[in-house]
Scaffold this motif. Structure first.
Motif, PDB file in Angstrom:
ATOM      1  N   PHE B 205       0.836  -1.211   0.000  1.00 54.07           N
ATOM      2  CA  PHE B 205       0.000   0.000   0.000  1.00 54.07           C
ATOM      3  C   PHE B 205       0.861   1.246   0.000  1.00 54.07           C
ATOM      4  O   PHE B 205       0.628   2.195  -0.745  1.00 54.07           O
ATOM      5  CB  PHE B 205      -0.923   0.019   1.231  1.00 54.07           C
ATOM      6  CG  PHE B 205      -2.268  -0.557   0.949  1.00 54.07           C
ATOM      7  CD1 PHE B 205      -2.983  -0.138  -0.166  1.00 54.07           C
ATOM      8  CD2 PHE B 205      -2.827  -1.507   1.785  1.00 54.07           C
ATOM      9  CE1 PHE B 205      -4.237  -0.666  -0.442  1.00 54.07           C
ATOM     10  CE2 PHE B 205      -4.072  -2.045   1.514  1.00 54.07           C
ATOM     11  CZ  PHE B 205      -4.776  -1.621   0.395  1.00 54.07           C
ATOM     12  N   MET B 206       1.868   1.227   0.873  1.00 54.27           N
ATOM     13  CA  MET B 206       2.721   2.408   0.959  1.00 54.27           C
ATOM     14  C   MET B 206       3.417   2.666  -0.360  1.00 54.27           C
ATOM     15  O   MET B 206       3.507   3.806  -0.820  1.00 54.27           O
ATOM     16  CB  MET B 206       3.748   2.252   2.079  1.00 54.27           C
ATOM     17  CG  MET B 206       3.161   2.615   3.434  1.00 54.27           C
ATOM     18  SD  MET B 206       4.274   2.255   4.772  1.00 54.27           S
ATOM     19  CE  MET B 206       5.674   3.240   4.364  1.00 54.27           C
ATOM     20  N   SER B 207       3.894   1.565  -1.000  1.00 51.66           N
ATOM     21  CA  SER B 207       4.626   1.772  -2.246  1.00 51.66           C
ATOM     22  C   SER B 207       3.696   2.275  -3.344  1.00 51.66           C
ATOM     23  O   SER B 207       4.104   3.019  -4.217  1.00 51.66           O
ATOM     24  CB  SER B 207       5.323   0.486  -2.676  1.00 51.66           C
ATOM     25  OG  SER B 207       4.365  -0.465  -3.041  1.00 51.66           O
ATOM     26  N   LEU B 211       4.053   6.397  -1.348  1.00 51.96           N
ATOM     27  CA  LEU B 211       5.329   6.787  -1.946  1.00 51.96           C
ATOM     28  C   LEU B 211       5.187   7.894  -2.999  1.00 51.96           C
ATOM     29  O   LEU B 211       5.957   8.859  -2.989  1.00 51.96           O
ATOM     30  CB  LEU B 211       6.008   5.553  -2.545  1.00 51.96           C
ATOM     31  CG  LEU B 211       7.536   5.585  -2.586  1.00 51.96           C
ATOM     32  CD1 LEU B 211       8.115   5.743  -1.197  1.00 51.96           C
ATOM     33  CD2 LEU B 211       8.058   4.309  -3.240  1.00 51.96           C
ATOM     34  N   PRO B 212       4.205   7.819  -3.901  1.00 52.38           N
ATOM     35  CA  PRO B 212       4.084   8.871  -4.920  1.00 52.38           C
ATOM     36  C   PRO B 212       3.894  10.257  -4.308  1.00 52.38           C
ATOM     37  O   PRO B 212       4.234  11.267  -4.935  1.00 52.38           O
ATOM     38  CB  PRO B 212       2.828   8.458  -5.703  1.00 52.38           C
ATOM     39  CG  PRO B 212       2.717   7.008  -5.501  1.00 52.38           C
ATOM     40  CD  PRO B 212       3.227   6.746  -4.124  1.00 52.38           C
ATOM     41  N   LEU B 213       3.362  10.330  -3.090  1.00 50.82           N
ATOM     42  CA  LEU B 213       3.159  11.630  -2.451  1.00 50.82           C
ATOM     43  C   LEU B 213       4.484  12.345  -2.212  1.00 50.82           C
ATOM     44  O   LEU B 213       4.549  13.573  -2.160  1.00 50.82           O
ATOM     45  CB  LEU B 213       2.419  11.462  -1.115  1.00 50.82           C
ATOM     46  CG  LEU B 213       1.030  10.818  -1.192  1.00 50.82           C
ATOM     47  CD1 LEU B 213       0.448  10.671   0.200  1.00 50.82           C
ATOM     48  CD2 LEU B 213       0.105  11.638  -2.075  1.00 50.82           C
ATOM     49  N   GLU B 220       7.093  10.128 -12.243  1.00 50.19           N
ATOM     50  CA  GLU B 220       6.185   9.066 -11.815  1.00 50.19           C
ATOM     51  C   GLU B 220       6.792   7.693 -12.039  1.00 50.19           C
ATOM     52  O   GLU B 220       7.156   7.345 -13.158  1.00 50.19           O
ATOM     53  CB  GLU B 220       4.854   9.170 -12.547  1.00 50.19           C
ATOM     54  CG  GLU B 220       3.772   8.448 -11.761  1.00 50.19           C
ATOM     55  CD  GLU B 220       2.416   8.611 -12.419  1.00 50.19           C
ATOM     56  OE1 GLU B 220       1.676   7.624 -12.453  1.00 50.19           O
ATOM     57  OE2 GLU B 220       2.118   9.711 -12.898  1.00 50.19           O
ATOM     58  N   PHE B 221       6.903   6.964 -10.954  1.00 49.28           N
ATOM     59  CA  PHE B 221       7.408   5.613 -11.044  1.00 49.28           C
ATOM     60  C   PHE B 221       6.306   4.681 -11.478  1.00 49.28           C
ATOM     61  O   PHE B 221       5.150   4.877 -11.135  1.00 49.28           O
ATOM     62  CB  PHE B 221       7.916   5.141  -9.677  1.00 49.28           C
ATOM     63  CG  PHE B 221       9.310   5.565  -9.384  1.00 49.28           C
ATOM     64  CD1 PHE B 221      10.373   5.030 -10.100  1.00 49.28           C
ATOM     65  CD2 PHE B 221       9.561   6.499  -8.399  1.00 49.28           C
ATOM     66  CE1 PHE B 221      11.651   5.424  -9.821  1.00 49.28           C
ATOM     67  CE2 PHE B 221      10.849   6.885  -8.118  1.00 49.28           C
ATOM     68  CZ  PHE B 221      11.898   6.359  -8.822  1.00 49.28           C
ATOM     69  N   ASP B 222       6.690   3.688 -12.201  1.00 47.85           N
ATOM     70  CA  ASP B 222       5.760   2.653 -12.587  1.00 47.85           C
ATOM     71  C   ASP B 222       5.234   1.917 -11.351  1.00 47.85           C
ATOM     72  O   ASP B 222       5.976   1.654 -10.415  1.00 47.85           O
ATOM     73  CB  ASP B 222       6.523   1.675 -13.494  1.00 47.85           C
ATOM     74  CG  ASP B 222       5.614   0.627 -14.027  1.00 47.85           C
ATOM     75  OD1 ASP B 222       4.919   0.935 -14.991  1.00 47.85           O
ATOM     76  OD2 ASP B 222       5.609  -0.481 -13.459  1.00 47.85           O
ATOM     77  N   LYS B 223       3.936   1.600 -11.369  1.00 45.49           N
ATOM     78  CA  LYS B 223       3.340   0.961 -10.193  1.00 45.49           C
ATOM     79  C   LYS B 223       3.982  -0.404  -9.910  1.00 45.49           C
ATOM     80  O   LYS B 223       4.275  -0.742  -8.762  1.00 45.49           O
ATOM     81  CB  LYS B 223       1.839   0.786 -10.405  1.00 45.49           C
ATOM     82  CG  LYS B 223       1.148   0.150  -9.206  1.00 45.49           C
ATOM     83  CD  LYS B 223      -0.291   0.526  -9.101  1.00 45.49           C
ATOM     84  CE  LYS B 223      -1.121  -0.279 -10.073  1.00 45.49           C
ATOM     85  NZ  LYS B 223      -2.577  -0.071  -9.851  1.00 45.49           N
ATOM     86  N   LEU B 224       4.198  -1.166 -10.978  1.00 44.40           N
ATOM     87  CA  LEU B 224       4.804  -2.489 -10.806  1.00 44.40           C
ATOM     88  C   LEU B 224       6.202  -2.357 -10.206  1.00 44.40           C
ATOM     89  O   LEU B 224       6.585  -3.082  -9.285  1.00 44.40           O
ATOM     90  CB  LEU B 224       4.865  -3.218 -12.150  1.00 44.40           C
ATOM     91  CG  LEU B 224       5.544  -4.593 -12.112  1.00 44.40           C
ATOM     92  CD1 LEU B 224       4.793  -5.538 -11.189  1.00 44.40           C
ATOM     93  CD2 LEU B 224       5.636  -5.184 -13.496  1.00 44.40           C
ATOM     94  N   ARG B 226       7.346   0.004  -8.338  1.00 47.26           N
ATOM     95  CA  ARG B 226       7.241   0.348  -6.920  1.00 47.26           C
ATOM     96  C   ARG B 226       6.904  -0.890  -6.097  1.00 47.26           C
ATOM     97  O   ARG B 226       7.454  -1.111  -5.019  1.00 47.26           O
ATOM     98  CB  ARG B 226       6.174   1.421  -6.722  1.00 47.26           C
ATOM     99  CG  ARG B 226       6.705   2.816  -6.973  1.00 47.26           C
ATOM    100  CD  ARG B 226       5.618   3.831  -6.799  1.00 47.26           C
ATOM    101  NE  ARG B 226       4.735   3.843  -7.964  1.00 47.26           N
ATOM    102  CZ  ARG B 226       3.466   4.215  -7.947  1.00 47.26           C
ATOM    103  NH1 ARG B 226       2.905   4.591  -6.819  1.00 47.26           N
ATOM    104  NH2 ARG B 226       2.750   4.203  -9.032  1.00 47.26           N
ATOM    105  N   ALA B 227       5.993  -1.693  -6.621  1.00 52.16           N
ATOM    106  CA  ALA B 227       5.615  -2.910  -5.885  1.00 52.16           C
ATOM    107  C   ALA B 227       6.813  -3.848  -5.748  1.00 52.16           C
ATOM    108  O   ALA B 227       7.058  -4.408  -4.673  1.00 52.16           O
ATOM    109  CB  ALA B 227       4.479  -3.618  -6.603  1.00 52.16           C
ATOM    110  N   ILE B 228       7.571  -3.975  -6.845  1.00 50.55           N
ATOM    111  CA  ILE B 228       8.731  -4.871  -6.787  1.00 50.55           C
ATOM    112  C   ILE B 228       9.746  -4.356  -5.776  1.00 50.55           C
ATOM    113  O   ILE B 228      10.309  -5.133  -4.989  1.00 50.55           O
ATOM    114  CB  ILE B 228       9.379  -5.018  -8.184  1.00 50.55           C
ATOM    115  CG1 ILE B 228       8.452  -5.822  -9.099  1.00 50.55           C
ATOM    116  CG2 ILE B 228      10.732  -5.691  -8.086  1.00 50.55           C
ATOM    117  CD1 ILE B 228       8.990  -6.025 -10.494  1.00 50.55           C
TER     118      ILE B 228
END
Lengths: 248, 358
Positions: B205-207, B211-213, B220-224, B226-228
């Motif tokens: 959730f945080m990632s 994190l984008p905040l 903008e980082f890719d969501k995937l 960030r999850a990885i």
């Protein structure tokens, strides 16, 4: 080699483990090429004394000179002193995941930068000397205790040390293997390497030592040349000690 | 008095054979006999119906309308197979992940066969770039955005990157925590305890949300990605603790021998301590990796559709309602196959590195 130079000098060395005073005012000079045997009851500080020489144990007071250099907390100084001392441990401390040959060549290749071929050649030479060259490709746990200890001695020799420290090298061995290790150590005498040996093998002390030192309760109690040491002990504590070990 | 040498004799025959084995192991006491019979009864209750459902009464081909048997309807899996494997990855580009998989095996094969250091370095550094380009696009290949990745492809990408990257970080953290230097030790400890004290869901959730905040919106980082990163940092903390356990099992004498031979810190760790510590830790390290593999299913909660999530999604297809059972059984088998292979691989590594009685 100069027999008159003190290669190791302990000057009023004191060491504590917490509040426990393990070494009390150790004063000991060892000449180059000299063979010194240290004996004494367990817990008397024999091992700790020799482990100070290559800084496996730090000390708090006094001075220790090795080959003219004072041993300080400076990493470079410690490394330099370690570069001409070799240590043989009670439990061999071979690296079980490396073959015998790799155990011997590890430090020459990665510490001194010896080319691999040359390191292997040197290693095989010393394995011949300790009569174990045919086991070079085996792993330590496949060897008997006596063989492992001989490998450990060869591992030290590969780094051409000036000083060899033996910390009860035969205490962990089965009785029938003690002889083969002592034989190798006796042969080392011919090389003129300075040896300090903590051992209870009195036969070895009589045969090889220039001097025998008796320690008790963290201090040097008595020192003498072997004959007088064993035949005419002066202190009561040494007399008692010799009496006890001879009754076995 | 002298005794003659006694020749070794064969062991008595009543200590060998199948009957003896049964007596010894399954029927050694009344309680054991009862347990044995109950266990066999349980197996009898479960296995034949399961085989009936999965194989004998199962429908393997044909269309949905032709189903007559009441076993598993595997045609659902056949129909949705590409979704399970690739998610929403565009169909015309399926060849790209396929090629990546083939390349992976080829690379591993060459890497193991070659003795040439340069080839190994080349493979090591080019592999991630080539695989990334193939799957994600670039260098003339069309970009496939990561929200289209899904299914087994996503599971494997996340698990592989997570495992490969978290492993070295974990080792460094373990060494840090075992270090004599107070600052390094404290920082490593804080890191490890932080990530171990927080559930993976929170990290995900945080990632994805928090994190984008902290970053400007243009960056903008890719969501995937960030999850990885989140999963990797999380996993590294666990690996660190596992490796620390291994480090603690190494006798003090090994450190002393390395010191007395004057090996510098990193060489002493790299050649003497870590090989032994990692060897003892293999079962636990692989255990961690297996849980990481299964934890990738949590990606669902941040809107990424891994293998498990694809079953949920495809079974809402109005043409294929009521086929969840087949989907979940299939997915369970796939997860089991992967985890079991990892576990077996760990076993072969343990045997390979065993130098005690070689």
């Amino acid at each position: 080699m100069n027999k008159d130079i003190d290669i190791i000098k302990f000057q009023n060395l004191n060491k504590w483990y917490g509040d426990f005073h393990v070494l009390k005012d150790i004063n000991l000079n060892v000449k180059e090429g000299e063979r010194v045997v240290i004996c004494g009851p367990s817990g008397s500080g024999k091992s700790t004394t020799i482990r100070c020489v290559n800084h496996l144990e730090p000390f708090q007071e006094g001075q220790l000179f090795v080959n003219g250099l004072e041993l300080t907390e400076d990493i470079k100084r410690i490394k330099e002193i370690r570069s001409y001392t070799g240590m043989v441990f009670q439990h061999f401390n071979l690296f079980p995941h490396l073959s015998i040959l790799e155990n011997l060549t590890l430090a020459p290749i990665w510490v001194s930068g010896t080319p691999k071929n040359q390191a292997i050649e040197t290693a095989m030479h010393y394995l011949e000397r300790v009569k174990i060259a045919d086991q070079a490709d085996k792993y330590p746990n496949q060897l008997s205790g006596g063989q492992q200890q001989r490998v450990a001695i060869a591992r030290c020799l590969c780094n051409s040390p000036k000083i060899m420290l033996f910390d009860e090298p035969t205490s962990a061995l089965d009785p029938e293997m003690i002889g083969e290790v002592l034989d190798v150590m006796v042969e080392l005498v011919e090389d003129g390497i300075t040896m300090i040996c903590v051992t209870h093998e009195m036969g070895f002390a009589k045969q090889v030592a220039d001097r025998v030192i008796f320690m008790d309760a963290g201090q040097i109690v008595e020192e003498n040349e072997p004959k007088a040491f064993f035949e005419n002990p002066e202190s009561e504590r040494l007399k008692l000690f010799l009496n006890q070990i001879c009754h076995h | 008095m002298i005794y003659n040498t006694i020749q070794a004799k064969e062991a008595p025959s009543n200590t060998k054979g199948a009957i003896h084995w049964l007596k010894e192991n399954l029927f050694s006491s009344i309680l054991n006999s009862i347990l044995t019979i109950m266990a066999f009864y349980l197996l009898y209750m479960i296995i034949p119906p399961l085989i009936n459902w999965m194989i004998i009464d199962a429908t393997w081909s044909g269309s949905k309308e032709e189903i007559t048997k009441d076993g598993a309807r595997w045609i659902f899996i056949k129909e949705k197979f590409h979704h399970f494997v690739y998610g929403f990855y565009p169909e015309e580009f399926y060849y790209r992940p396929n090629l990546a998989l083939v390349l992976t095996f080829l690379y591993i094969y060459i890497f193991r066969k070659t003795n040439n250091k340069n080839i190994r370095y080349f493979i090591f550094f080019s592999y991630p770039i080539i695989i990334y380009t193939l799957v994600a696009g670039g260098f003339g290949l069309e970009h496939i955005e990561t929200h289209k990745w899904g299914g087994l492809l996503l599971t494997i990408v996340v698990a592989t990157v997570g495992i490969i990257v978290s492993f070295p970080i974990g080792i460094i953290l373990a060494l840090g925590r075992a270090s004599n230097m107070p600052i390094i030790r404290t920082l490593s400890t804080i890191y490890i305890e932080f990530f171990r004290g927080v559930p993976l869901i929170t990290i995900l959730f945080m990632s994805s949300v928090v994190l984008p905040l902290f970053f400007p919106s243009e960056l903008e980082f890719d969501k995937l990605l960030r999850a990885i990163i989140g999963i990797t940092l999380f996993q590294a903390a666990y690996i660190a603790e596992v490796v620390r356990g291994g480090l603690q099992a190494i006798p003090k004498g090994q450190y002393e021998a390395a010191d007395s031979l004057n090996l510098p810190y990193w060489k002493s760790m790299g050649f003497v301590i870590l090989p032994q510590a990692l060897k003892i830790s293999i079962p636990n390290i692989v255990g961690s990796f297996i849980s990481l593999f299964k934890d990738t299913t949590l990606l669902l909660i941040i809107g990424l559709f891994d293998l498990l999530a694809m079953v949920g999604l495809t079974s809402t297809d109005s043409n294929w309602l009521g086929f969840e059972t087949e989907g979940y059984v299939f997915v369970a088998l796939v997860y089991w196959a992967f985890c079991f292979s990892m576990s077996r691989y760990a076993k072969t590594l343990e045997v390979k590195f065993n130098t005690d009685n070689k």
